[in-house]
Design an enzyme around this catalytic site. Structure first.
Site, PDB file in Angstrom:
ATOM      1  N   ILE A 155     -38.029 -19.380 -82.681  1.00 48.41           N
ATOM      2  CA  ILE A 155     -39.112 -18.673 -83.921  1.00 48.41           C
ATOM      3  C   ILE A 155     -40.068 -19.699 -84.064  1.00 48.41           C
ATOM      4  CG2 ILE A 155     -39.398 -17.630 -85.553  1.00 48.41           C
ATOM      5  CD1 ILE A 155     -36.782 -16.293 -85.684  1.00 48.41           C
ATOM      6  N   SER A 174     -37.090 -30.999 -89.215  1.00 48.00           N
ATOM      7  CA  SER A 174     -35.698 -30.563 -89.460  1.00 48.00           C
ATOM      8  C   SER A 174     -34.577 -31.729 -89.424  1.00 48.00           C
ATOM      9  CB  SER A 174     -35.191 -29.386 -88.741  1.00 48.00           C
ATOM     10  OG  SER A 174     -35.164 -29.442 -87.506  1.00 48.00           O
ATOM     11  N   ARG A 236     -34.275 -17.061 -94.667  1.00 48.39           N
ATOM     12  CA  ARG A 236     -33.211 -16.652 -95.771  1.00 48.39           C
ATOM     13  C   ARG A 236     -33.599 -17.101 -97.208  1.00 48.39           C
ATOM     14  NH1 ARG A 236     -32.289 -13.884 -92.310  1.00 48.39           N
ATOM     15  NH2 ARG A 236     -30.313 -13.385 -91.564  1.00 48.39           N
ATOM     16  N   GLU A 265     -30.678  -7.947-101.877  1.00 49.29           N
ATOM     17  CA  GLU A 265     -31.330  -7.110-101.203  1.00 49.29           C
ATOM     18  C   GLU A 265     -30.691  -5.737-101.231  1.00 49.29           C
ATOM     19  OE1 GLU A 265     -32.397  -8.439 -97.293  1.00 49.29           O
ATOM     20  OE2 GLU A 265     -33.488 -10.066 -98.261  1.00 49.29           O
ATOM     21  N   HIS A 284     -37.878  -7.344 -96.280  1.00 52.94           N
ATOM     22  CA  HIS A 284     -36.982  -7.982 -95.164  1.00 52.94           C
ATOM     23  C   HIS A 284     -37.408  -6.861 -93.759  1.00 52.94           C
ATOM     24  CE1 HIS A 284     -32.936 -10.072 -94.072  1.00 52.94           C
ATOM     25  NE2 HIS A 284     -33.717 -10.291 -92.952  1.00 52.94           N
TER      26      HIS A 284
END
Length: 316
Positions: A155, A174, A236, A265, A284
């Site tokens: 992504i 990362s 997240r 959620e 979401h």
């Protein structure tokens, strides 16, 4: 056999694909409402042998498996679901299967949020509909700015490619990211998280939630960002310290934030995120597209067929 489809908020699961191939073998019940507690889930599913869930909308911990003795097959959209206790499923004799998905959907939503923040789309649209001021904001031009990516998987790579088309510089970081991977995409590897945050005009989160990434962007991290910077999280919620983000927005540490993910959620009616300034939120929607839903439900039907034939596929 009895099959329940959970959290079909839009009521589209039965229309997206042909479930008639299961006629005579499986009776399907669709639940559009979200079950807020484990007691509600256990009551609704007590006689179901097959359950189809959407991502992590309804968790399946060990305690729930213990309350569903009839359950034999659990299907989740996607091939990874952190809210399912796979060890407990195996102990309970429950087969867990997944489905395919497309990474384009969350990439597109990421850019919808970035552009929505940068050009104040919601503010201006709301004002126009209410006959309010004609132009009340000054947008941020993305060309020439720096996009910082926390995470550079499939992504993140696609988000970077769009950024390049906008004329943005891109930097990524990362814990295990290497220069070989970023240079192949004309992206610079940041030496540290702090360097990325300090140099980026837009920061977008694309790492998987784990113990290493939980709270990765805390108060200190948000203070390291430019006061003019924008933060976008479509991964997240727990990766970003939620209280720190609220404080950052209220006190002007950053110019704005957007999120598609929340710790609870659906988002509770009294959640502070519904009223915090300079915050753009979507419920979401990252994977909620016609293409993804078609894949999810078509392959869910295939998973059921394979299970009934005694040869489960796409097992987790």
């Amino acid at each position: 056999m009895r099959c329940a489809v959970l959290d079909d908020y839009q009521g589209v699961s039965l229309a997206m694909v042909d479930w008639s191939v299961l006629s005579g073998q499986v009776e399907v019940t669709v639940h559009r409402e979200h079950f807020a507690t484990e007691d509600e889930v256990a009551e609704a599913l007590r006689d179901q042998e097959i359950v189809v869930i959407m991502r992590e909308r309804t968790p399946f911990p060990a305690s729930l498996f213990a309350r569903l003795p009839s359950l034999r097959l659990l299907i989740t959209s996607g091939m990874r679901n952190a809210s399912i206790d796979l060890t407990a499923a195996a102990s309970a004799g429950v087969t867990v299967c997944g489905t395919g998905s497309t990474s384009e959907a969350p990439v597109e939503l990421t850019w919808a949020l970035i552009l929505g923040l940068a050009r104040h789309i919601v503010t201006e649209n709301t004002a126009l509909r209410a006959n309010g001021p004609w132009q009340s904001t000054v947008g941020t031009l993305l060309a020439g700015k720096t996009l910082g990516l926390i995470g550079f998987g499939k992504i993140g790579v696609k988000v970077a490619r769009v950024a390049r088309a906008f004329g943005m510089d891109v930097v990524a970081w990362s814990q295990n990211l290497t220069a070989d991977r970023t240079s192949a995409e004309d992206v610079r590897l940041a030496a540290s998280k702090e360097e990325l945050l300090a140099s980026s005009d837009v920061v977008s989160v694309h790492v998987v939630l784990s113990e290493r990434t939980r709270g990765l962007l805390d108060a200190d991290a948000l203070k390291a960002m430019k006061p003019s910077a924008l933060l976008v999280n479509t991964s997240r919620a727990a990766i970003v310290d939620q209280q720190a983000m609220v404080t950052a927005l209220r006190e002007g540490w950053i110019a704005g934030a957007a999120a598609d993910v929340f710790e609870t959620e659906p988002l509770p009616a009294d959640d502070v995120l519904r009223t915090v300034p300079n915050f753009l939120a979507t419920p979401h929607l990252g994977y909620v597209t016609d293409a993804n839903y078609s894949i999810y439900f078509r392959e869910a039907v295939e998973d059921i067929q394979a299970f009934l034939a005694g040869a489960p596929i796409r097992t987790l």
